[in-house]
Design a protein around this motif. Structure first.
Motif, PDB file in Angstrom:
ATOM      1  N   UNK A   1      24.009   3.895 -28.496  1.00 30.01           N
ATOM      2  CA  UNK A   1      22.853   3.272 -29.156  1.00 30.01           C
ATOM      3  C   UNK A   1      22.519   3.942 -30.493  1.00 30.01           C
ATOM      4  N   UNK A   2      23.181   5.048 -30.786  1.00 33.34           N
ATOM      5  CA  UNK A   2      22.919   5.789 -32.024  1.00 33.34           C
ATOM      6  C   UNK A   2      24.089   5.577 -32.987  1.00 33.34           C
ATOM      7  N   UNK A   3      23.920   4.784 -34.052  1.00 36.86           N
ATOM      8  CA  UNK A   3      25.033   4.460 -34.958  1.00 36.86           C
ATOM      9  C   UNK A   3      25.567   5.660 -35.745  1.00 36.86           C
ATOM     10  N   UNK A   4      24.846   6.765 -35.740  1.00 39.35           N
ATOM     11  CA  UNK A   4      25.342   7.950 -36.450  1.00 39.35           C
ATOM     12  C   UNK A   4      26.570   8.557 -35.773  1.00 39.35           C
ATOM     13  N   UNK A   5      26.744   8.262 -34.474  1.00 36.80           N
ATOM     14  CA  UNK A   5      27.919   8.765 -33.745  1.00 36.80           C
ATOM     15  C   UNK A   5      29.020   7.715 -33.841  1.00 36.80           C
ATOM     16  N   UNK A   6      29.929   7.932 -34.777  1.00 38.77           N
ATOM     17  CA  UNK A   6      30.966   6.934 -35.044  1.00 38.77           C
ATOM     18  C   UNK A   6      32.185   7.098 -34.123  1.00 38.77           C
ATOM     19  N   UNK A   7      32.512   8.321 -33.754  1.00 37.94           N
ATOM     20  CA  UNK A   7      33.668   8.571 -32.883  1.00 37.94           C
ATOM     21  C   UNK A   7      33.220   9.471 -31.732  1.00 37.94           C
ATOM     22  N   UNK A   8      33.271   8.910 -30.532  1.00 39.14           N
ATOM     23  CA  UNK A   8      32.850   9.631 -29.325  1.00 39.14           C
ATOM     24  C   UNK A   8      34.064   9.780 -28.423  1.00 39.14           C
ATOM     25  N   UNK A   9      34.302  10.971 -27.925  1.00 36.31           N
ATOM     26  CA  UNK A   9      35.400  11.212 -26.975  1.00 36.31           C
ATOM     27  C   UNK A   9      34.821  11.394 -25.579  1.00 36.31           C
ATOM     28  N   UNK A  10      35.387  10.666 -24.623  1.00 33.72           N
ATOM     29  CA  UNK A  10      35.028  10.819 -23.209  1.00 33.72           C
ATOM     30  C   UNK A  10      36.244  11.407 -22.506  1.00 33.72           C
ATOM     31  N   UNK A  11      36.153  12.668 -22.129  1.00 34.02           N
ATOM     32  CA  UNK A  11      37.310  13.344 -21.548  1.00 34.02           C
ATOM     33  C   UNK A  11      37.034  13.715 -20.093  1.00 34.02           C
ATOM     34  N   UNK A  12      38.109  13.903 -19.352  1.00 30.38           N
ATOM     35  CA  UNK A  12      38.010  14.279 -17.947  1.00 30.38           C
ATOM     36  C   UNK A  12      39.370  14.206 -17.286  1.00 30.38           C
ATOM     37  N   UNK A  13      39.477  14.740 -16.089  1.00 25.23           N
ATOM     38  CA  UNK A  13      40.754  14.749 -15.374  1.00 25.23           C
ATOM     39  C   UNK A  13      41.169  13.332 -15.002  1.00 25.23           C
ATOM     40  N   UNK A  14      42.461  13.159 -14.747  1.00 20.87           N
ATOM     41  CA  UNK A  14      42.970  11.850 -14.342  1.00 20.87           C
ATOM     42  C   UNK A  14      42.305  11.387 -13.050  1.00 20.87           C
ATOM     43  N   UNK A  15      41.992  10.110 -13.020  1.00 19.98           N
ATOM     44  CA  UNK A  15      41.501   9.503 -11.789  1.00 19.98           C
ATOM     45  C   UNK A  15      40.061   9.800 -11.449  1.00 19.98           C
ATOM     46  N   UNK A  16      39.302  10.383 -12.399  1.00 21.09           N
ATOM     47  CA  UNK A  16      37.924  10.765 -12.072  1.00 21.09           C
ATOM     48  C   UNK A  16      36.898   9.712 -12.475  1.00 21.09           C
ATOM     49  N   UNK A  17      37.355   8.539 -12.953  1.00 13.59           N
ATOM     50  CA  UNK A  17      36.425   7.430 -13.177  1.00 13.59           C
ATOM     51  C   UNK A  17      35.987   7.226 -14.609  1.00 13.59           C
ATOM     52  N   UNK A  18      36.758   7.728 -15.580  1.00 15.24           N
ATOM     53  CA  UNK A  18      36.369   7.562 -16.982  1.00 15.24           C
ATOM     54  C   UNK A  18      36.378   6.088 -17.384  1.00 15.24           C
ATOM     55  N   UNK A  19      37.485   5.399 -17.079  1.00 15.21           N
ATOM     56  CA  UNK A  19      37.575   3.979 -17.421  1.00 15.21           C
ATOM     57  C   UNK A  19      36.564   3.171 -16.615  1.00 15.21           C
ATOM     58  N   UNK A  20      36.393   3.509 -15.362  1.00 15.44           N
ATOM     59  CA  UNK A  20      35.397   2.835 -14.533  1.00 15.44           C
ATOM     60  C   UNK A  20      33.993   2.985 -15.143  1.00 15.44           C
ATOM     61  N   UNK A  21      33.695   4.181 -15.625  1.00 13.40           N
ATOM     62  CA  UNK A  21      32.389   4.433 -16.232  1.00 13.40           C
ATOM     63  C   UNK A  21      32.184   3.547 -17.448  1.00 13.40           C
ATOM     64  N   UNK A  22      33.222   3.471 -18.307  1.00 12.65           N
ATOM     65  CA  UNK A  22      33.093   2.632 -19.496  1.00 12.65           C
ATOM     66  C   UNK A  22      32.883   1.163 -19.110  1.00 12.65           C
ATOM     67  N   UNK A  23      33.678   0.655 -18.181  1.00 11.96           N
ATOM     68  CA  UNK A  23      33.553  -0.750 -17.790  1.00 11.96           C
ATOM     69  C   UNK A  23      32.178  -1.049 -17.212  1.00 11.96           C
TER      70      UNK A  23
END
Length: 565
Positions: free
Chosen positions: A15-37
């Protein structure tokens, strides 16, 4: 940061346009893609809900990345008429005109992508799994260009620990990425995600075991759930299964799929007998995961765990085999649970002085409702307490009657020791008398079968081993109750074996030894009766004096064992 906290943080950043590139990192299979969806589906922010998504798994060039973005937009219906017209007509026209316009074609592709992505949010997933031909420099250069010059915002989803060139990532991370959110999914959160798509009747036990094993890889947890559902089906209630069965499946499945960090090997788990000295010699370093196995309630392993491993390794599933093993374990678990209930009720009646008569009656009713036969010494203790408890003393007789009814349905070779209720002793002794009669009859049949067998088969059989390890008193019962035709086969065999040993100056055969000892004992007590006269005639017929011949040296009491039947 846990899944829910990370979700809240990521929503704020989006919601904050000042953050243009955000990285979401974590171990494989821990739900990163699920969280985004999940965020995308629930968001009221149009930029988030209309975001474009591309996975770099196996992608080897930037052309493929750009094409995937165009396909993503087309799939979601987000290509506007201008971009669609430019992409389709220009690409088709130039390609059909001449192959030399390939470079111009690429420029048109970049133009289309530039128009398509302008002021959009782009999600790039699986960065660490891209093909080695595609460099991290190209990806981050693309991100840097589009974020600065085309007002594109990016969400990068990756397992940064698996990037092959950590130094490049660290350098470009400082220049391109505004903020990195690290997702640390808890085992409970990972299980909650997995169980949504794979419901199970055993969810409570599965969750507990997965949390104890600290499983956070959602894909591994799904494999655990699938394996459990395949083995147990829908046939059992969760509370009727022995406590170790589902944890065993969870542990072995996690080990098999390499989802348990620093956990025990399957070989160690299958041999798990921590109190045995042989086990400690084979596996001396067990402290690292001993607490884990104990928390799971796996105090010993048996055939069930071996068959689970076989299923995981081969994929071959035998439903009848598993059903027989599980049914046996369920029955044993029900019996142990019933014993524990009797002991709990007895302890409550003895110690809990706050119980009123209604509460006490309710606790005794729990025992009366059970359909499991309880060992008499344990049950007898409860009967005594109930008889000494005011207001419920009349329930003592109900308990005795219930025990006898269940014992008749499933009699066991209990000992009628002192201190038991007279009615319970009578029931046990009645069964034991019947059992002795049945055992004697069965033993007599084995003895006849042995005596009538051909010589080459007689001494290489299970029957022979059983006869050699049975006490003399069972031989006495067999001879006493044996039908005439049986005696006509057994007694000649016995006497022939004795005479053969005398001629060869060898040790008399073991079964014949016991038969002669039994006949001598029977003659002493029945000398003047028909059985005594028959035995004396048979011995005299081959020149033996039953009264004065040497007594064979064999065990003459029950310590030699009961016959198997």
């Amino acid at each position: 940061m846990s899944l829910q906290k990370t979700k809240a943080q990521l929503i704020q950043l989006l919601d904050d346009p000042d953050y243009k590139v955000i990285a979401l990192s974590g171990l494989w299979g821990t739900g990163k893609t699920h969280l985004w969806e999940e965020i995308k589906q629930q968001s009221a922010n149009a930029s988030v809900s209309n975001a474009l998504y591309v996975s770099l798994f196996g992608v080897s060039s930037m052309d493929q990345v750009l094409n995937k973005l165009i396909q993503s937009a087309a799939r979601d219906g987000k290509i506007d008429s201008l971009v669609s017209k430019t992409a389709k007509s220009t690409f088709k026209g130039l390609e059909s005109f001449h192959k030399g316009f390939a470079t111009i074609n690429e420029l048109c592709q970049l133009l289309a992508v530039s128009m398509l992505l302008r002021k959009k949010i782009v999600v790039i997933d699986d960065i660490e799994r891209m093909h080695e031909k595609l460099s991290i420099d190209e990806i981050l250069g693309f991100i840097d260009d589009y974020s600065k010059n085309r007002e594109v915002r990016f969400v990068l989803i990756l397992n940064s620990n698996k990037l092959t060139k950590r130094d490049q990532w660290s350098t470009l991370h400082e220049k391109v990425i505004d903020l990195e959110l690290q997702l640390v999914t808890t085992p409970a959160e990972a299980f909650s995600i997995a169980i949504q798509s794979l419901p199970s009747a055993y969810a409570s036990s599965l969750k507990r075991a997965c949390v104890i094993c600290k499983l956070t890889n959602i894909r591994i947890i799904k494999k655990v759930i699938k394996t459990t559902n395949r083995i147990f089906g829908q046939s059992y209630r969760e509370d009727e299964l022995p406590r170790k069965m589902i944890p065993s499946v969870v542990l072995l499945t996690a080990i098999h799929h390499r989802g348990l960090e620093n956990g025990p090997t399957k070989e160690l788990t299958l041999s798990w007998k921590p109190q045995h000295s042989d086990f400690l010699k084979l596996f001396p370093d067990t402290n690292h995961w001993k607490d884990l196995v104990n928390q799971l309630g796996i105090y010993i392993t048996d055939d069930f765990e071996h068959h689970v491993i076989a299923f995981l390794q081969t994929g071959h599933f035998d439903p009848n085999l598993f059903e027989s093993i599980i049914t046996k374990n369920v029955a044993e678990h029900a019996r142990h649970s019933a014993i524990e209930r009797v002991e709990e009720v007895r302890e409550a009646l003895y110690w809990d002085h706050r119980l009123d008569s209604n509460q006490a009656r309710t606790r005794v009713d729990e025992v009366l409702a059970s359909d499991q036969s309880i060992p008499p010494d344990i049950y007898n203790g409860l009967v005594k307490i109930v008889r000494d408890t005011p207001c419920i003393e009349n329930m003592a007789q109900l308990l005795i009657d219930r025990w006898i009814d269940l014992y008749k349905q499933n009699p066991q070779p209990y000992s009628s020791g002192s201190g038991l209720e007279p009615a319970i002793i009578e029931a046990i002794e009645h069964f034991n008398a019947q059992r002795r009669e049945n055992t004697a009859a069965s033993f007599a049949e084995q003895l006849i079968q042995f005596a009538q067998a051909p010589d080459h088969q007689r001494y290489n059989s299970v029957v022979y081993l059983n006869l050699c390890n049975t006490g003399v008193e069972y031989y006495e019962s067999a001879i006493r109750d044996m039908p005439i035709k049986g005696l006509q086969g057994v007694l000649p065999y016995m006497l022939d074996a004795y005479n053969q040993s005398q001629r060869d100056n060898s040790t008399i055969e073991a079964v014949a030894q016991r038969l002669i000892a039994a006949c001598r004992n029977l003659y002493r007590t029945h000398a003047s009766e028909g059985l005594g006269r028959l035995l004396k005639r048979q011995f005299a017929y081959v020149g033996l004096d039953i009264e004065h011949m040497p007594q064979p040296s064999v065990t003459t009491n029950a310590t030699a064992g009961e016959p198997e039947h």
